[in-house]
Design an enzyme around this catalytic site. Structure first.
Site, PDB file in Angstrom:
ATOM      1  N   ALA A 104      -1.054  -4.202  -1.554  1.00 37.18           N
ATOM      2  CA  ALA A 104      -1.921  -4.359  -2.722  1.00 37.18           C
ATOM      3  C   ALA A 104      -2.703  -3.090  -3.034  1.00 37.18           C
ATOM      4  O   ALA A 104      -3.599  -3.113  -3.857  1.00 37.18           O
ATOM      5  CB  ALA A 104      -2.882  -5.523  -2.505  1.00 37.18           C
ATOM      6  N   GLY A 105      -2.384  -1.999  -2.371  1.00 35.79           N
ATOM      7  CA  GLY A 105      -3.106  -0.757  -2.652  1.00 35.79           C
ATOM      8  C   GLY A 105      -4.487  -0.720  -2.035  1.00 35.79           C
ATOM      9  O   GLY A 105      -5.323   0.085  -2.428  1.00 35.79           O
ATOM     10  N   GLY A 107      -4.938  -0.226   1.215  1.00 38.18           N
ATOM     11  CA  GLY A 107      -4.891   0.599   2.428  1.00 38.18           C
ATOM     12  C   GLY A 107      -4.534  -0.165   3.686  1.00 38.18           C
ATOM     13  O   GLY A 107      -4.888   0.257   4.787  1.00 38.18           O
ATOM     14  N   SER A 109      -1.788  -0.487   5.389  1.00 35.36           N
ATOM     15  CA  SER A 109      -0.989   0.189   6.415  1.00 35.36           C
ATOM     16  C   SER A 109      -1.806   1.273   7.122  1.00 35.36           C
ATOM     17  O   SER A 109      -1.720   1.421   8.341  1.00 35.36           O
ATOM     18  CB  SER A 109       0.296   0.766   5.827  1.00 35.36           C
ATOM     19  OG  SER A 109      -0.004   1.740   4.857  1.00 35.36           O
ATOM     20  N   ALA A 111      -5.052   1.227   7.438  1.00 36.86           N
ATOM     21  CA  ALA A 111      -6.043   0.514   8.262  1.00 36.86           C
ATOM     22  C   ALA A 111      -5.391   0.017   9.547  1.00 36.86           C
ATOM     23  O   ALA A 111      -5.986   0.096  10.632  1.00 36.86           O
ATOM     24  CB  ALA A 111      -6.654  -0.651   7.471  1.00 36.86           C
ATOM     25  N   ASP A 157      -5.352   7.754   1.926  1.00 38.06           N
ATOM     26  CA  ASP A 157      -5.681   6.471   2.559  1.00 38.06           C
ATOM     27  C   ASP A 157      -6.215   6.653   3.981  1.00 38.06           C
ATOM     28  O   ASP A 157      -7.318   6.228   4.310  1.00 38.06           O
ATOM     29  CB  ASP A 157      -4.433   5.576   2.636  1.00 38.06           C
ATOM     30  CG  ASP A 157      -4.118   4.908   1.322  1.00 38.06           C
ATOM     31  OD1 ASP A 157      -4.592   5.398   0.280  1.00 38.06           O
ATOM     32  OD2 ASP A 157      -3.384   3.907   1.321  1.00 38.06           O
TER      33      ASP A 157
HETATM   34  O1  PMV Z   1      -0.678   3.095  -0.792  1.00 39.52           O
HETATM   35  P1  PMV Z   1      -1.507   2.860  -2.016  1.00 39.52           P
HETATM   36  O2  PMV Z   1      -0.996   1.743  -2.861  1.00 39.52           O
HETATM   37  O3  PMV Z   1      -2.965   2.820  -1.726  1.00 39.52           O
HETATM   38  O4  PMV Z   1      -1.291   4.169  -2.959  1.00 39.52           O
HETATM   39  C1  PMV Z   1      -1.712   5.413  -2.522  1.00 39.52           C
HETATM   40  C2  PMV Z   1      -2.042   6.294  -3.642  1.00 39.52           C
HETATM   41  C3  PMV Z   1      -0.931   7.131  -4.251  1.00 39.52           C
HETATM   42  O5  PMV Z   1      -1.616   8.217  -4.868  1.00 39.52           O
HETATM   43  C4  PMV Z   1      -0.151   6.350  -5.301  1.00 39.52           C
HETATM   44  C5  PMV Z   1       0.060   7.671  -3.221  1.00 39.52           C
HETATM   45  C6  PMV Z   1      -0.510   8.719  -2.286  1.00 39.52           C
HETATM   46  O6  PMV Z   1       0.202   9.060  -1.324  1.00 39.52           O
HETATM   47  O7  PMV Z   1      -1.625   9.223  -2.510  1.00 39.52           O
END
Ligand code: PMV
Length: 340
Positions: A104-105, A107, A109, A111, A157
């Site tokens: 869901a964006g 973080g 993985s 975390a 992340d």
């Molecule tokens: O993994 P997410 O869904 O939090 O996306 C990370 C953010 C991006 O900019 C899309 C990818 C990255 O590696 O920064």
């Protein structure tokens, strides 16, 4: 009875700059008040570490089966963990409890990676090897695991999650640490967060965007630069407590993300609902194509959360509290408890 120790790591949101950060632009990201907790125990044999899930917080593409054996990507991540933390890691069992939805964006993985590394450190009570858990060592190790989950991530992340707080982040091609500037937030940020379905994975979204950009590189480059300049302005407004302006810049950032093709009808609908309910601004967070939508509010997030739910989406309130951000960094950096 088995003694367990725990490693914790918070989830994160990206307030400004996802995708553009992959191309060297600054982004603003912050840890949130939900995360992933990993209980670490030992079993009698050392055939390799296993991971068991009790919640929703595992990366979408790395869900283990109930016995803890998982698909290829997860197995690879656990092998990398053994390489990073030593052969002694082979007898460990990681039981994961997630309070952040996977894919869901938020973080999940990164975390998971940070929580596991903290858990291993705590399990072996590495007093004689304190450097193993220096922020730099933690970030480097978490990055190695993130690479298994996400291919070639910008590093935003795990960098933010391992440090805890709100940061302006820039990718550094020569280092896994990236460059981070902590933001001094004078006011807490209140958010309503909705989940617009799970997405196809960060690596897929980043790869598809790269492909689209290949056909019109100069135009995409301008969009990335536009997003980067929003992040730089937003830092000033965040540090001045000017949340109205921050919300306006979030709306602009969302417009750019839509132009890049990473928004969806559901994400746009959720942003519209939030704005109608008086949110200061709204945008997706993370890779897009689904995943989290953030609405920044001035006061109580409950009406926006209820409106998200009434439209049929999972939603929750969250806040970024300058005080608890500091506590996250200092107190929870090795957040562990003993239990039996
Ligand atoms: O993994 P997410 O869904 O939090 O996306 C990370 C953010 C991006 O900019 C899309 C990818 C990255 O590696 O920064």
């Amino acid at each position: 009875m088995i003694d367990a120790v725990f490693g914790y790591a918070p989830g994160k949101i990206i307030l400004f700059g996802e995708h553009a950060v992959v191309y060297g632009q600054p982004a603003i990201a912050a840890t949130i008040d939900r995360g992933i907790r990993v209980a670490v125990t030992r079993r009698s044999h050392d055939d390799g570490p296993i991971l068991k899930s009790h919640g929703q917080g595992l990366p979408q593409r790395a869900k283990p089966d109930p016995d803890g054996e998982g698909p290829e990507r997860l197995r690879k991540a656990l092998n990398v963990l053994v390489d990073l933390c030593g052969e002694r890691t082979r007898s460990l069992v990681f039981s994961v409890e997630g309070a952040i939805p996977a894919g869901a964006g938020l973080g999940s993985s990164a975390a998971l990676a940070v929580a596991m590394i903290r858990g291993v450190h705590r399990f072996f009570d590495d007093k004689e090897r304190p450097a193993d858990l220096s922020p730099e060592a933690l970030i480097e190790r978490a990055f190695a695991l993130e690479r298994v989950f996400h291919g070639n991530p910008s590093g935003v992340d795990h960098s933010v999650i391992a440090r805890g707080g709100c940061f302006l982040y820039r990718k550094d091609p020569s280092s896994s640490l990236g460059s981070v500037e902590p933001l001094a937030l004078p006011r807490r940020l209140r958010l309503a967060i909705a989940i617009a379905g799970s997405h196809a994975g960060t690596a897929t979204a980043v790869g598809a965007l790269r492909e689209r950009a290949r056909r019109h590189p100069e135009h995409y480059q301008r969009v990335y630069e536009g997003i980067g300049s929003l992040a730089v302005s937003a830092k000033k407004h965040l540090e001045a407590g000017e949340l109205g302006a921050v919300g306006e810049l979030m709306d602009l950032n969302q417009g750019y993300l839509n132009a890049l093709g990473v928004s969806t009808p559901a994400i746009e609908a959720l942003c519209a609902i939030a704005r109608e309910r008086g949110a200061l601004g709204a945008k997706l967070s993370g890779a897009g194509g689904g995943g989290a939508v953030l609405a920044l509010v001035d006061d109580d997030p409950a009406p926006v959360v209820r409106a998200f739910e009434a439209a049929g989406y999972q939603a929750f309130a969250s806040e970024i509290d300058p005080e608890s951000q500091l506590r996250t960094d200092a107190g929870r950096a090795d957040a562990t408890e003993e239990s039996t």
